[in-house]
Design a protein around this motif. Structure first.
Motif, PDB file in Angstrom:
ATOM      1  N   TYR A  35       1.078  -1.205  -0.153  1.00  0.00           N
ATOM      2  CA  TYR A  35      -0.017  -0.163   0.046  1.00  0.00           C
ATOM      3  C   TYR A  35       0.895   1.295   0.017  1.00  0.00           C
ATOM      4  O   TYR A  35       2.060   1.229   0.735  1.00  0.00           O
ATOM      5  N   GLY A  42      -4.637   8.902   1.569  1.00  0.00           N
ATOM      6  CA  GLY A  42      -4.789   7.785   2.516  1.00  0.00           C
ATOM      7  C   GLY A  42      -4.092   6.747   1.969  1.00  0.00           C
ATOM      8  O   GLY A  42      -3.026   6.900   1.394  1.00  0.00           O
ATOM      9  N   LEU A  43      -4.499   5.408   2.260  1.00  0.00           N
ATOM     10  CA  LEU A  43      -3.929   4.147   2.146  1.00  0.00           C
ATOM     11  C   LEU A  43      -4.527   3.725   0.849  1.00  0.00           C
ATOM     12  O   LEU A  43      -5.696   3.630   0.655  1.00  0.00           O
ATOM     13  N   ASN A  56      -3.844  -9.356  -7.405  1.00  0.00           N
ATOM     14  CA  ASN A  56      -4.549  -8.262  -7.455  1.00  0.00           C
ATOM     15  C   ASN A  56      -3.535  -7.154  -7.771  1.00  0.00           C
ATOM     16  O   ASN A  56      -2.546  -6.887  -7.213  1.00  0.00           O
ATOM     17  N   GLY A  99      -8.684  -9.448   1.107  1.00  0.00           N
ATOM     18  CA  GLY A  99      -8.932  -8.690   2.053  1.00  0.00           C
ATOM     19  C   GLY A  99      -9.754  -9.085   3.158  1.00  0.00           C
ATOM     20  O   GLY A  99      -9.855  -8.656   4.347  1.00  0.00           O
ATOM     21  N   PHE A 105       0.530  -5.523   9.327  1.00  0.00           N
ATOM     22  CA  PHE A 105       1.027  -4.714   8.810  1.00  0.00           C
ATOM     23  C   PHE A 105       2.610  -4.412   9.416  1.00  0.00           C
ATOM     24  O   PHE A 105       2.923  -4.681  10.468  1.00  0.00           O
TER      25      PHE A 105
ATOM     26  N   SER B  31     -17.346  -7.423   5.246  1.00  0.00           N
ATOM     27  CA  SER B  31     -16.726  -7.440   6.510  1.00  0.00           C
ATOM     28  C   SER B  31     -16.049  -6.013   6.612  1.00  0.00           C
ATOM     29  O   SER B  31     -15.764  -5.687   5.622  1.00  0.00           O
ATOM     30  N   GLN B  33     -13.252  -3.702   8.905  1.00  0.00           N
ATOM     31  CA  GLN B  33     -12.085  -3.933   9.714  1.00  0.00           C
ATOM     32  C   GLN B  33     -11.867  -2.316  10.470  1.00  0.00           C
ATOM     33  O   GLN B  33     -11.743  -1.301   9.523  1.00  0.00           O
ATOM     34  N   TYR B  35      -8.701  -0.280  12.219  1.00  0.00           N
ATOM     35  CA  TYR B  35      -7.464  -0.056  12.643  1.00  0.00           C
ATOM     36  C   TYR B  35      -6.900   1.029  13.348  1.00  0.00           C
ATOM     37  O   TYR B  35      -7.536   1.935  13.091  1.00  0.00           O
ATOM     38  N   PRO B  43      -0.482   0.255  10.563  1.00  0.00           N
ATOM     39  CA  PRO B  43      -1.777   0.124  10.907  1.00  0.00           C
ATOM     40  C   PRO B  43      -1.868  -1.304  11.730  1.00  0.00           C
ATOM     41  O   PRO B  43      -1.370  -2.306  11.402  1.00  0.00           O
ATOM     42  N   LEU B  86      -4.428   7.498  14.440  1.00  0.00           N
ATOM     43  CA  LEU B  86      -5.178   7.573  13.153  1.00  0.00           C
ATOM     44  C   LEU B  86      -5.858   6.301  13.166  1.00  0.00           C
ATOM     45  O   LEU B  86      -5.452   5.421  13.280  1.00  0.00           O
ATOM     46  N   LEU B  88      -8.576   3.983  11.212  1.00  0.00           N
ATOM     47  CA  LEU B  88      -8.777   3.681   9.755  1.00  0.00           C
ATOM     48  C   LEU B  88      -9.905   2.394   9.672  1.00  0.00           C
ATOM     49  O   LEU B  88      -9.742   1.586  10.472  1.00  0.00           O
ATOM     50  N   ALA B  92     -13.952  -5.249   3.233  1.00  0.00           N
ATOM     51  CA  ALA B  92     -13.686  -6.420   2.404  1.00  0.00           C
ATOM     52  C   ALA B  92     -14.876  -6.964   1.841  1.00  0.00           C
ATOM     53  O   ALA B  92     -16.038  -6.899   2.306  1.00  0.00           O
ATOM     54  N   THR B  96     -11.411  -9.544  -3.113  1.00  0.00           N
ATOM     55  CA  THR B  96     -10.876  -8.426  -3.502  1.00  0.00           C
ATOM     56  C   THR B  96      -9.897  -7.767  -2.526  1.00  0.00           C
ATOM     57  O   THR B  96     -10.274  -7.943  -1.252  1.00  0.00           O
ATOM     58  N   PRO B  97      -9.043  -6.743  -2.707  1.00  0.00           N
ATOM     59  CA  PRO B  97      -8.320  -6.236  -1.594  1.00  0.00           C
ATOM     60  C   PRO B  97      -8.947  -5.237  -0.756  1.00  0.00           C
ATOM     61  O   PRO B  97     -10.134  -4.737  -1.370  1.00  0.00           O
ATOM     62  N   LEU B  98      -8.576  -5.027   0.435  1.00  0.00           N
ATOM     63  CA  LEU B  98      -9.435  -4.088   1.228  1.00  0.00           C
ATOM     64  C   LEU B  98      -9.322  -2.600   0.512  1.00  0.00           C
ATOM     65  O   LEU B  98      -8.234  -2.384   0.113  1.00  0.00           O
ATOM     66  N   PHE B 100      -9.631   1.070   1.924  1.00  0.00           N
ATOM     67  CA  PHE B 100      -9.646   1.861   3.106  1.00  0.00           C
ATOM     68  C   PHE B 100     -10.067   3.357   3.131  1.00  0.00           C
ATOM     69  O   PHE B 100     -10.216   3.873   2.023  1.00  0.00           O
ATOM     70  N   LYS B 102      -9.942   7.463   4.488  1.00  0.00           N
ATOM     71  CA  LYS B 102      -8.700   8.092   4.525  1.00  0.00           C
ATOM     72  C   LYS B 102      -8.558   8.185   6.161  1.00  0.00           C
ATOM     73  O   LYS B 102      -7.296   8.823   6.407  1.00  0.00           O
TER      74      LYS B 102
END
Lengths: 114, 110
Positions: A35, A42-43, A56, A99, A105, B31, B33, B35, B43, B86, B88, B92, B96-98, B100, B102
């Protein structure tokens, strides 16, 4: 169990150079995601590797590339650096791809492009 | 494109106050999440909520997943300086990727 490690922690480069960042996942984790984190965006997801295959890919230019080795360690490379590439680059490992699994991390690599 | 909007962006409160952080989307997630990220670190996962309407408590932190699985909230009771960081949220969907948000930057002043 050791956590996710990233090297180097800090890096300063100049425009036009290239850089390689490294990530060692938690032992037994086969998925590594990368990331980019900036204050404004952001991320943002770069790419994910699972068992040496890219699963991906995010919406980043081709200057950003990565790979994963048989021991699950991963590297990402950025060529022809631009000022806007200055960011914190985070990698995360998980047991399975996607995900939905808990992602762990690393502390990140802070890249500054001058 | 799935987006997660977090509000507020910044929050500065006194120790002992309560606060709520929101995470909203027009998309449905399987779902969600939460962080927390501290300066110089990556995170760290606080909680995962998977069922619409689910409420999870982690000491002074209460997490709720919306009935339609499109939004979530984080409520902190009697905030402490150690809660500074921070926050976050990440959604999900399948493999597929998470995605996030900002983030909400929280500062708790002693």
């Amino acid at each position: 169990k050791a956590g996710v490690t990233q090297t180097p922690r800090y890096l300063i480069k100049t425009r036009g150079q290239q850089v390689t960042l490294s990530c060692s996942p938690i032992s037994g984790h086969r998925s590594v995601s990368w990331y980019q984190q900036t204050p404004g965006q952001g991320l943002q997801f770069l790419f994910e590797y699972f068992s040496e295959t890219q699963r991906n890919k995010g919406n980043f230019p081709g200057r950003f590339s990565g790979r994963q080795f048989s021991n699950s360690r991963s590297e990402m490379n950025v060529s022809t650096l631009e000022l806007g590439d200055s960011a914190l680059y985070l990698c995360a490992s998980s047991l399975v791809a996607g995900g939905g699994d808990t992602q762990y991390f690393g502390p990140g690599t802070r890249l500054t492009v001058l | 494109t799935q987006l997660l909007e977090q509000s507020p962006q910044f929050l500065s409160i006194q120790e002992g106050e309560n606060l709520t952080v929101y995470c909203n989307s027009s998309s449905v997630f399987s779902s969600l999440q939460w962080y927390r990220q501290e300066p110089g670190e990556g995170p760290v996962l606080l909680v995962t909520v998977v069922t619409g309407g689910e409420v999870k408590k982690l000491k002074r932190l209460t997490f709720q997943f919306g009935d339609a699985r499109k939004d979530s909230s984080l409520h902190i009771t009697a905030a402490q300086p150690g809660d500074t960081g921070l926050y976050l949220c990440a959604g999900a969907t399948g493999n597929t990727p998470l995605v996030f948000g900002k983030g909400t930057r929280l500062s708790v002043i002693a």
